[in-house]
Design a protein around this motif. Structure first.
Motif, mmCIF file in Angstrom:
data_model
loop_
_atom_site.group_PDB
_atom_site.id
_atom_site.type_symbol
_atom_site.label_atom_id
_atom_site.label_comp_id
_atom_site.label_asym_id
_atom_site.label_seq_id
_atom_site.Cartn_x
_atom_site.Cartn_y
_atom_site.Cartn_z
ATOM 1 N N LEU A 71 -3.328 30.595 12.430
ATOM 2 C CA LEU A 71 -4.263 29.948 11.500
ATOM 3 C C LEU A 71 -5.576 29.645 12.221
ATOM 4 C CD1 LEU A 71 -1.804 27.471 9.707
ATOM 5 C CD2 LEU A 71 -2.644 29.674 8.840
ATOM 6 N N ALA A 72 -5.480 29.143 13.450
ATOM 7 C CA ALA A 72 -6.691 28.824 14.223
ATOM 8 C C ALA A 72 -7.488 30.096 14.510
ATOM 9 C CB ALA A 72 -6.312 28.114 15.510
ATOM 10 N N PRO A 80 -14.748 30.142 7.266
ATOM 11 C CA PRO A 80 -14.907 29.967 5.811
ATOM 12 C C PRO A 80 -15.644 28.679 5.458
ATOM 13 C CG PRO A 80 -12.662 29.441 6.483
ATOM 14 C CD PRO A 80 -13.351 29.993 7.700
ATOM 15 N N ASP A 81 -16.339 28.719 4.310
ATOM 16 C CA ASP A 81 -16.987 27.509 3.785
ATOM 17 C C ASP A 81 -15.971 26.645 3.046
ATOM 18 O OD1 ASP A 81 -19.842 28.307 4.325
ATOM 19 O OD2 ASP A 81 -19.177 30.006 3.098
ATOM 20 N N GLU A 82 -14.992 27.314 2.436
ATOM 21 C CA GLU A 82 -13.975 26.585 1.667
ATOM 22 C C GLU A 82 -12.596 27.131 2.035
ATOM 23 O OE1 GLU A 82 -15.028 26.931 -2.508
ATOM 24 O OE2 GLU A 82 -17.013 26.064 -2.157
ATOM 25 N N VAL A 83 -11.637 26.223 2.213
ATOM 26 C CA VAL A 83 -10.257 26.620 2.507
ATOM 27 C C VAL A 83 -9.364 26.052 1.404
ATOM 28 C CG1 VAL A 83 -8.324 26.364 4.118
ATOM 29 C CG2 VAL A 83 -10.650 26.671 5.001
ATOM 30 N N ALA A 116 -5.883 22.929 12.735
ATOM 31 C CA ALA A 116 -6.595 24.143 13.179
ATOM 32 C C ALA A 116 -8.070 24.040 12.793
ATOM 33 C CB ALA A 116 -5.954 25.383 12.573
ATOM 34 N N ILE A 117 -8.345 23.547 11.587
ATOM 35 C CA ILE A 117 -9.747 23.359 11.155
ATOM 36 C C ILE A 117 -10.444 22.402 12.118
ATOM 37 C CG2 ILE A 117 -11.219 22.345 9.354
ATOM 38 C CD1 ILE A 117 -9.131 23.370 7.288
ATOM 39 N N ASP A 123 -16.833 23.124 9.857
ATOM 40 C CA ASP A 123 -17.374 22.231 8.834
ATOM 41 C C ASP A 123 -17.151 22.919 7.484
ATOM 42 O OD1 ASP A 123 -18.709 20.377 7.369
ATOM 43 O OD2 ASP A 123 -20.719 21.065 7.950
ATOM 44 N N CYS A 124 -15.964 22.703 6.915
ATOM 45 C CA CYS A 124 -15.649 23.389 5.654
ATOM 46 C C CYS A 124 -15.063 22.375 4.672
ATOM 47 C CB CYS A 124 -14.634 24.510 5.899
ATOM 48 S SG CYS A 124 -13.028 23.909 6.409
#
Ligand code: NAP
Ligand code: G4F
Length: 347
Positions: A71-72, A80-83, A116-117, A123-124
């Motif tokens: 995932l990382a 991505p901007d959005e998850v 992971a984010i 910044d998503c």
């Protein structure tokens, strides 16, 4: 700038509708697909464009919510901007058979993705597929302030996922939102959930392919909405300036028995002649009634359902009748399908 979204669970009912919606809005969409020994992309095959084409905006990547390193890697590669975290072992009855796996994929999978984010420093905006199953034994109507009382390993895993999503919002200032969605269905619904099991049985019985269908508890009450409307709600939630938690529901109660009777009525059959009981479909602990109040989502994000349970039954029965003519692909018009070479799964 083209927005980029990462969707876990893209091969599922909601993932496929969400991918369609985001592509229609101009996004570049990246979906996470579990490796399987057979093709498992039938719900998104129609979105396929050869990734070598310049206009390709839909890409699939192998990955699994039980594998945090992967995932990382995907997040740091794709930015991505959005998850949208829609991946889960999502079947309540199965969660009693596979409680540990359900906790791992549905519960721990969420914190793996959030962490992971955070580790990648992304910044998503993050959407968590939370569930009305979390309310469990708490009587309806249920809204964002209703206490959770999960009645299954699945429900408990979703409560964990809900709280870690809120915690990452509060602890790290992440734009992390919970959509608490009541049951939503469609012709793409998995065949072992009760709505689709029934509409599929109706089509097969009417066609003379089956004589009966075995079901469990007919007294349970659910709030069944139409899945394409719900993925629109997910997207709307992430367009808000501030992250928050929202219920999506129709507010209309319908028992399993009512669903069954409406479905058989639609093709002129008397359900009592065809439905048999099998205790194997009972759960050790049942959720008796889920009826949601989506007032907050209506006021804050302008979301409201239009399709009623009666209309939904008819949409699904008609699609399953048609599916028998098109070899089980009810949601795709009878046009020639593009092939989906597994080699195009970017890895
Ligand atoms: P679904 O059709 O069962 O799809 C689940 C998706 O998750 C599939 O793409 C599945 O992949 C994937 N998945 C399963 N285990 C995974 C893992 N370990 N790693 C990565 N992906 C994995 O579910 P849905 O109805 O679309 O629901 C979407 C999400 O909303 C789920 O999280 C569900 O729990 C939640 N939810 C659903 C409802 C509803 O009424 N539909 C209501 C509230 C919440 P495969 O295709 O390979 O199996
Ligand atoms: O269709 P179901 O399996 O859906 P359930 O348990 O409500 O869970 C679904 O909705 C949740 C949202 O609240 C999601 F989070 C979850 O991922 C999933 O999408 O069962 C609905 C009702 C239950 O009360 C069950 O006991 O139908 C009853 N039922 C009766 N006979 C049956 C059957 N359910 C199934 N799956 N199969 C039967 O034969």
């Amino acid at each position: 700038m083209v927005k980029r979204a990462l969707v876990t669970g893209v091969t599922g009912q909601d993932g496929s509708y969400l991918a369609e919606l985001l592509l229609a809005k101009g996004y570049e969409v990246h979906g996470v697909v579990r490796r399987a020994s057979t093709f498992n992309t039938s719900r998104v095959d129609h979105l396929y464009v050869d990734p070598h084409e310049e206009d390709a905006r839909f890409f699939l990547h192998y990955g699994d919510l039980t594998d945090g390193t992967r995932l990382a890697t995907l997040l740091s590669k794709l930015h991505p901007d959005e998850v949208y975290n829609l991946g889960a072992q999502s079947h309540v009855r199965v969660s009693f058979d596979e409680p540990e796996h359900t906790g791992d994929a549905t519960g721990m999978g969420t914190i793996r993705l959030l962490e992971a984010i955070r580790q990648v420093g992304l910044d998503c905006r993050y959407y968590q597929a939370s569930s009305s199953e979390m309310f469990g034994a708490t009587p309806p109507p249920q809204d964002e302030s209703t206490p959770f009382y999960p009645r299954s390993p699945y429900g408990a895993a979703k409560v964990y996922a809900y709280w870690v999503t809120r915690n990452y919002r509060e602890a790290y200032g992440m734009h992390a939102t919970n959509g608490i969605l009541f049951n939503h269905e469609s012709p793409r619904r998995g065949e072992t959930f009760v709505t689709r099991k029934v509409t599929r049985a109706v089509a097969r019985i009417q066609a003379g392919l089956d004589d009966h269908v075995y079901l469990g508890n007919l007294d349970a009450v659910r709030d069944w909405g139409y899945a394409p409307e719900y993925v629109e709600g997910m997207w709307r939630m992430l367009q808000q300036d501030e992250p928050d938690d929202y219920v999506l529901a129709t507010g209309v109660p319908c028992s399993v028995r009512d669903w069954v009777s409406t479905a058989f009525d639609h093709v002129g059959l008397d359900w009592e002649k065809y439905v048999r009981f099998d205790e194997r479909y009972l759960r050790p602990t049942e959720v008796d009634a889920l009826i949601g109040d989506a007032g907050k989502a209506e006021r804050a994000v302008g979301w409201k359902t239009e399709v009623t349970p009666d209309q939904l039954v008819r949409i699904m029965v008609d699609a399953d009748v048609k599916a028998l003519e098109h070899e089980g692909r009810p949601w795709i018009d009878a046009v020639s399908l593009p092939s989906w070479p597994s080699a195009h799964l970017a890895s």
